[in-house]
Design a protein around this motif. Structure first.
Motif, PDB file in Angstrom:
ATOM      1  N   MET A   1       0.968  -1.213   0.133  1.00 33.79           N
ATOM      2  CA  MET A   1       0.082   0.110  -0.089  1.00 33.79           C
ATOM      3  C   MET A   1       1.136   1.202  -0.072  1.00 33.79           C
ATOM      4  SD  MET A   1      -2.922   1.232   2.861  1.00 33.79           S
ATOM      5  CE  MET A   1      -3.860   2.466   2.372  1.00 33.79           C
ATOM      6  N   LYS A   2       0.497   2.127  -0.838  1.00 34.84           N
ATOM      7  CA  LYS A   2       1.378   3.344  -1.080  1.00 34.84           C
ATOM      8  C   LYS A   2       1.405   4.192   0.081  1.00 34.84           C
ATOM      9  CE  LYS A   2       2.731   6.469  -4.504  1.00 34.84           C
ATOM     10  NZ  LYS A   2       2.622   7.002  -6.013  1.00 34.84           N
ATOM     11  N   ARG A   3       2.382   4.633   0.780  1.00 33.61           N
ATOM     12  CA  ARG A   3       2.396   5.415   1.901  1.00 33.61           C
ATOM     13  C   ARG A   3       3.401   6.518   1.581  1.00 33.61           C
ATOM     14  NH1 ARG A   3       1.848   3.491   8.166  1.00 33.61           N
ATOM     15  NH2 ARG A   3       1.987   5.481   9.188  1.00 33.61           N
ATOM     16  N   ARG A   4       3.366   7.870   1.726  1.00 36.01           N
ATOM     17  CA  ARG A   4       4.302   8.753   1.830  1.00 36.01           C
ATOM     18  C   ARG A   4       3.997   9.890   2.671  1.00 36.01           C
ATOM     19  NH1 ARG A   4       5.446  13.134  -1.450  1.00 36.01           N
ATOM     20  NH2 ARG A   4       7.637  13.945  -1.603  1.00 36.01           N
ATOM     21  N   LEU A   5       4.973  10.431   3.350  1.00 36.40           N
ATOM     22  CA  LEU A   5       4.467  11.707   4.187  1.00 36.40           C
ATOM     23  C   LEU A   5       4.991  12.844   3.173  1.00 36.40           C
ATOM     24  CD1 LEU A   5       3.742  13.182   6.812  1.00 36.40           C
ATOM     25  CD2 LEU A   5       6.069  13.163   7.557  1.00 36.40           C
ATOM     26  N   ILE A   6       3.935  13.688   2.782  1.00 40.27           N
ATOM     27  CA  ILE A   6       4.375  14.752   1.748  1.00 40.27           C
ATOM     28  C   ILE A   6       5.015  16.015   2.766  1.00 40.27           C
ATOM     29  CG2 ILE A   6       3.086  16.343   0.304  1.00 40.27           C
ATOM     30  CD1 ILE A   6       1.162  14.073  -0.457  1.00 40.27           C
ATOM     31  N   THR A   7       6.102  16.341   2.379  1.00 41.91           N
ATOM     32  CA  THR A   7       6.627  17.536   2.911  1.00 41.91           C
ATOM     33  C   THR A   7       7.175  18.465   1.597  1.00 41.91           C
ATOM     34  OG1 THR A   7       8.868  16.344   3.009  1.00 41.91           O
ATOM     35  CG2 THR A   7       7.524  16.316   5.058  1.00 41.91           C
ATOM     36  N   PHE A   8       7.372  19.754   1.989  1.00 41.47           N
ATOM     37  CA  PHE A   8       7.579  20.577   0.857  1.00 41.47           C
ATOM     38  C   PHE A   8       9.270  21.378   1.039  1.00 41.47           C
ATOM     39  CE2 PHE A   8       2.926  20.861   1.160  1.00 41.47           C
ATOM     40  CZ  PHE A   8       2.701  20.203   0.035  1.00 41.47           C
ATOM     41  N   SER A   9       9.898  21.339   0.088  1.00 46.17           N
ATOM     42  CA  SER A   9      11.216  22.113   0.054  1.00 46.17           C
ATOM     43  C   SER A   9      11.271  23.280  -0.739  1.00 46.17           C
ATOM     44  CB  SER A   9      12.304  20.964  -0.690  1.00 46.17           C
ATOM     45  OG  SER A   9      12.077  19.729   0.116  1.00 46.17           O
ATOM     46  N   ASP A  10      12.189  23.872  -0.579  1.00 46.29           N
ATOM     47  CA  ASP A  10      12.273  25.237  -1.322  1.00 46.29           C
ATOM     48  C   ASP A  10      12.234  25.173  -2.723  1.00 46.29           C
ATOM     49  OD1 ASP A  10      12.836  27.014   0.908  1.00 46.29           O
ATOM     50  OD2 ASP A  10      14.843  26.814   0.778  1.00 46.29           O
ATOM     51  N   CYS A  11      11.502  25.793  -3.630  1.00 49.49           N
ATOM     52  CA  CYS A  11      11.286  25.456  -4.937  1.00 49.49           C
ATOM     53  C   CYS A  11      11.218  26.927  -5.672  1.00 49.49           C
ATOM     54  CB  CYS A  11      10.031  24.810  -5.352  1.00 49.49           C
ATOM     55  SG  CYS A  11       9.785  24.236  -7.091  1.00 49.49           S
ATOM     56  N   GLU A 167       0.659  16.211   9.830  1.00 53.67           N
ATOM     57  CA  GLU A 167       0.305  14.637  10.137  1.00 53.67           C
ATOM     58  C   GLU A 167      -0.153  13.690   9.171  1.00 53.67           C
ATOM     59  OE1 GLU A 167      -0.888  15.836  14.793  1.00 53.67           O
ATOM     60  OE2 GLU A 167      -2.567  15.547  13.344  1.00 53.67           O
ATOM     61  N   GLU A 168       0.174  12.417   9.347  1.00 51.94           N
ATOM     62  CA  GLU A 168      -0.263  11.419   8.196  1.00 51.94           C
ATOM     63  C   GLU A 168      -1.655  10.902   8.856  1.00 51.94           C
ATOM     64  OE1 GLU A 168       2.538   8.340   5.956  1.00 51.94           O
ATOM     65  OE2 GLU A 168       3.066   8.419   8.034  1.00 51.94           O
ATOM     66  N   THR A 169      -2.720  10.493   7.906  1.00 54.01           N
ATOM     67  CA  THR A 169      -3.743  10.232   8.553  1.00 54.01           C
ATOM     68  C   THR A 169      -4.458   9.243   7.331  1.00 54.01           C
ATOM     69  OG1 THR A 169      -5.757  10.836   9.170  1.00 54.01           O
ATOM     70  CG2 THR A 169      -5.086  11.960   7.508  1.00 54.01           C
ATOM     71  N   LEU A 170      -5.242   8.267   7.704  1.00 52.81           N
ATOM     72  CA  LEU A 170      -5.995   7.482   6.704  1.00 52.81           C
ATOM     73  C   LEU A 170      -7.242   8.000   6.301  1.00 52.81           C
ATOM     74  CD1 LEU A 170      -4.891   4.704   5.467  1.00 52.81           C
ATOM     75  CD2 LEU A 170      -6.452   3.538   7.312  1.00 52.81           C
ATOM     76  N   MET A 366      -3.748  15.656   1.205  1.00 53.50           N
ATOM     77  CA  MET A 366      -2.917  15.490  -0.009  1.00 53.50           C
ATOM     78  C   MET A 366      -2.327  14.009  -0.110  1.00 53.50           C
ATOM     79  SD  MET A 366      -0.751  18.849  -1.313  1.00 53.50           S
ATOM     80  CE  MET A 366      -1.626  20.351  -1.240  1.00 53.50           C
ATOM     81  N   ILE A 367      -2.951  13.214  -1.094  1.00 55.57           N
ATOM     82  CA  ILE A 367      -2.405  11.772  -1.159  1.00 55.57           C
ATOM     83  C   ILE A 367      -1.334  11.856  -2.620  1.00 55.57           C
ATOM     84  CG2 ILE A 367      -3.374   9.640  -1.923  1.00 55.57           C
ATOM     85  CD1 ILE A 367      -5.935  10.356  -0.902  1.00 55.57           C
ATOM     86  N   ASP A 368      -0.549  11.227  -2.199  1.00 59.05           N
ATOM     87  CA  ASP A 368       0.519  10.984  -3.399  1.00 59.05           C
ATOM     88  C   ASP A 368       0.032  10.085  -4.410  1.00 59.05           C
ATOM     89  OD1 ASP A 368       3.066  10.907  -5.215  1.00 59.05           O
ATOM     90  OD2 ASP A 368       4.140  10.086  -3.594  1.00 59.05           O
TER      91      ASP A 368
END
Length: 584
Positions: A1-11, A167-170, A366-368
Motif C-alpha cells: 500500500m502506497k504511503r508517503r509523508l508529503i513535505t515541501f522543500s524550497d522550490c 500529520e499522516e492520516t488514513l 494530499m495523497i501522493d
C-alpha cells in the motif's frame, strides 16, 4: 500500500512569463516525452494545436493513446498558455495528471477496505468524522448517526498527509471520490508545483460554486489597472477582435486570489460562438488573470468556429441576462488591490495558501498518486468544506451516504438491507426511496422502480433533486415503451432544470419513436449544446435529419459523431449509405 509523508522543500521559480513554474515549458516537455517512453503502455497518440489563429492565443490537445483513454475515460486533454510551448506543456501535463490519478485509483493495492469501526479497531489514525460532515456542509446530523449510516460500507482508505498539520492520516477515499469525483488531482514539475496547483484549483472551484449558486455580486476588475505585459497583451488580443471581456474578483473571503473572466463576441454569438465563463486561481492576481483569460481562449474556439465547450467550474450562460449580476455591478476594484500571496519560492506560496485556508477553519489533505514508472509528481488534494458546483447543494450527509452505498455494494439483497437500516435512522428520507428505485433500474426492473420514484416525489424532495427523480422515472417509462407518458414526466424534469442533457436525450428518443423528427432534433441539439462531447447525440441528430430527407445535414452530424466516438458502428453504416447515395 502506497504511503508517503508529503513535505515541501524550497522550490524557486525559473520561468515566470505567463505562469510561474520551476522550469521552462520546453524543459517540461522534454522530461514528459522522456518519461512516457518508460511506461509499459502507450498513453500519448499525438499533440496538436487546434486554435484557428484568430485570437493568436495557442490552444493544444494531447490526444490519448488507447491505453490511457481506457483508463481515464477521456480521449484528449486541452492545454492553455500565452505561448505555444506553455500551451503544449499544459496539455501534456494534463494527461500526466489524469493518467497518474486514474492509475492510482484503479490499483486495489493502494487501498485498505473497511468501515470506520474496522479501521479504528486496527489502530489506524483515521480522519475525524466531523470533517466528513463538513465536506457536505451538514451541521445538523450527529456524528453517531453518520457512523451508523456508514457502518459495514466497504470503503477504500488511502494514506494522506494533512498538510495543514503535517500529520499522516488514513482518509476514506471512497467518500471523497463519491462527492468530488476527479476534482482534486494535479501534476507538476515538482511536488511543490503539483501541491500549489491542487490547492488553487480546489479554491477556484469553491468560489465559483458559491458565486454561481448564490448569484453573489462581485467587483469588476478595472482592465486599465493591469500592468503585467503578458496579461496586457492577452487582453489587447481580445479587444482587437471586438470581443467583450468582463474580469471579476471572485476571491470572496478565502484570502486567495481568484479572477473570473467572461467573454462574448456579439458579432458571432450565438451562431458561431458561445458566451465563455471561467476563472483562474493563483497566489498572484495578474497570473490568476492570465490563467483565466487563456482558459477563455482554450474553451472559445476563437469565437468563430461554431464549437461548443463543456462547462465545469462555472455554468455556461446561454444569454447575457443570466449573468447580469456579474456584468452589471457597480462594484469595482483594481488588480493590485486583490489578495497577493505570491513569492519567488513556491514552497512559501503553498504555506501562504495553507495558512489562508486554516484561518477559515479549512484543512488540506494530499495523497501522493505519482505513477511509479511515469515518475511525474502528482497529488490528489482534498479540502473538506470546499464547495464544488456539480455536487449536490443538499446539506444532508444521509444523501451522500446513500449514494456511496449504491456505488459500493453490488449485492442487491445486501443493498436493500442497508437501505432499510438507513431508513430506520432517517425515516421519510426521500432519497432512500429514490435509491431503492435506482436499484431496481440497475437490476433491469423498470416497472418495479416507478413506484419508488413516485413515493420519493411525495416525500418533499429538495428542489435540486427533482430533475434526477423525473429523469429516472422518465427512463423507466421509455424503457417500457410508454413514450407519451415518458415525455410528460421528462418535460416536468426539464421544467425544473433545462440544462440536463440526459433528459433532452431521452426526450429526443421518445419523439423519434413517435416519428416526430423535428421535436427530436430540437432536443438532441439541446443535448449537444449542453454536452458537446456526446457523440451519440450527434449521431441521433444524423438519424433524424436522414429520416426527414435532409441528407447534407445528416452527413454533417454523422461525421461529427464519428470524430467524437469512432465506435458508433450504426452511425458509420448510415453515413456510408448516405455518401454512396450522394455519389450515385
Amino acid at each position: 500500500m502506497k504511503r508517503r509523508l508529503i513535505t515541501f522543500s524550497d522550490c524557486f521559480k525559473t520561468f515566470t512569463r505567463d505562469q510561474d513554474k520551476a522550469v521552462s515549458p520546453e524543459d517540461t516537455l522534454e522530461r514528459f516525452y522522456a518519461q512516457i517512453e518508460k511506461l509499459d503502455i502507450n498513453i500519448l497518440s499525438e499533440v496538436n494545436r487546434i486554435d484557428n489563429g484568430r485570437l493568436d492565443i495557442p490552444v493544444y490537445f494531447s490526444v490519448c493513446a488507447e491505453g490511457a483513454s481506457e483508463l481515464t475515460g477521456t480521449k484528449k486533454q486541452m492545454g492553455k498558455g500565452a505561448s505555444p510551448s506553455q500551451a503544449k506543456a499544459s496539455a501534456c501535463m494534463e494527461l500526466a495528471e489524469r493518467f497518474s490519478f486514474f492509475a492510482y485509483k484503479s490499483n486495489p493495492g493502494n487501498f485498505l477496505t473497511g468501515d470506520y469501526q474496522h479501521m479504528r479497531k486496527a489502530g489506524y489514525p483515521v480522519m475525524d468524522m466531523e470533517l466528513l460532515l463538513a465536506s457536505v456542509h451538514d451541521t445538523k446530523t450527529p456524528v453517531a448517526t453518520l457512523e451508523k449510516l456508514l457502518e459495514d460500507l466497504p470503503m477504500q482508505w488511502a494514506w494522506a498527509t494533512n498538510v495543514t498539520t503535517g500529520e499522516e492520516t488514513l482518509v476514506p477515499f471512497s467518500w471523497f471520490y463519491a462527492i468530488n469525483e476527479f476534482n482534486g488531482p494535479s501534476a507538476g514539475n515538482t511536488y511543490e508545483e503539483a501541491a500549489l496547483q491542487g490547492l488553487c484549483e480546489i479554491v477556484e472551484r469553491h468560489v465559483c460554486s458559491l458565486v454561481s449558486h448564490q448569484k453573489i455580486e462581485t467587483p469588476l476588475i478595472d482592465p486599465g489597472s493591469v500592468k503585467d505585459p503578458v496579461a496586457v497583451e492577452l487582453l489587447e488580443k481580445f479587444a482587437r477582435n471586438n470581443i467583450e471581456m468582463y474580469l471579476s474578483d471572485f476571491s470572496l473571503d478565502t484570502g486567495i486570489c481568484t479572477v473570473a473572466a467572461l467573454a462574448i463576441d456579439r458579432s458571432t454569438f450565438p451562431g458561431k460562438s458561445e458566451i465563455v465563463y471561467t476563472a483562474g486561481t493563483t497566489p498572484h492576481p495578474e497570473k490568476a488573470l492570465i490563467r483565466a483569460v487563456t482558459e477563455v481562449a482554450q474553451l472559445a474556439g476563437d469565437f468563430n468556429s461554431g464549437s461548443n465547450y463543456v462547462a465545469s467550474g462555472l455554468p455556461k450562460p446561454l444569454s447575457m441576462e443570466e449573468v447580469s449580476y456579474i456584468t452589471d455591478t457597480s462594484k469595482c476594484t483594481a488588480i493590485h488591490k486583490m489578495a497577493d500571496l505570491s513569492d519567488n519560492n513556491i514552497r512559501v506560496e503553498i504555506e501562504n495558501c495553507i495558512n489562508a485556508l486554516q484561518a477559515r477553519d479549512m484543512q488540506a489533505f494530499m495523497i501522493d498518486v505519482t505513477h511509479e514508472q511515469l515518475d511525474i509528481p502528482a497529488l490528489y488534494t482534498i479540502i473538506p468544506g470546499a464547495h464544488f458546483r456539480e455536487r449536490s447543494m443538499v446539506q444532508d450527509v444521509g444523501l451522500f451516504s446513500a449514494k456511496l452505498l449504491v456505488e459500493l455494494v453490488d449485492d442487491n439483497s445486501l443493498l436493500e438491507k442497508k437501505l432499510q437500516q438507513m431508513e430506520d435512522l432517517l425515516p421519510s428520507a426521500y432519497y432512500l426511496e429514490f435509491y431503492r428505485g435506482k436499484n431496481f433500474v440497475n437490476m433491469g426492473f423498470p416497472e418495479s422502480a416507478i413506484a419508488h420514484f413516485d413515493r420519493s416525489l411525495t416525500l418533499q424532495p429538495e428542489p435540486e433533486d427533482l430533475p434526477y427523480i423525473y429523469s429516472y422515472k422518465g427512463h423507466c417509462l421509455k424503457e417500457m415503451g410508454l413514450f407519451e407518458e415518458a415525455i410528460t414526466v421528462l418535460s416536468q424534469g426539464i421544467a425544473e432544470d433545462d440544462e440536463r442533457p440526459d433528459m433532452h436525450n431521452m426526450l429526443g428518443v421518445c419523439y423519434f419513436k413517435q416519428q416526430d423528427f423535428e421535436k427530436a432534433i430540437f432536443h438532441f441539439k439541446r443535448a449537444v449544446d449542453l454536452n458537446p462531447a456526446s457523440g451519440i447525440d450527434y449521431a441521433n441528430l444524423g438519424v433524424n435529419y436522414s429520416r426527414l430527407g435532409k441528407k447534407d445535414e445528416a452527413i454533417h452530424y454523422f461525421t461529427i459523431s464519428l470524430t467524437l466516438d469512432p465506435s458508433l458502428e450504426f452511425a458509420r453504416n448510415e453515413l456510408g449509405t448516405l455518401l454512396a447515395e450522394k455519389k450515385g
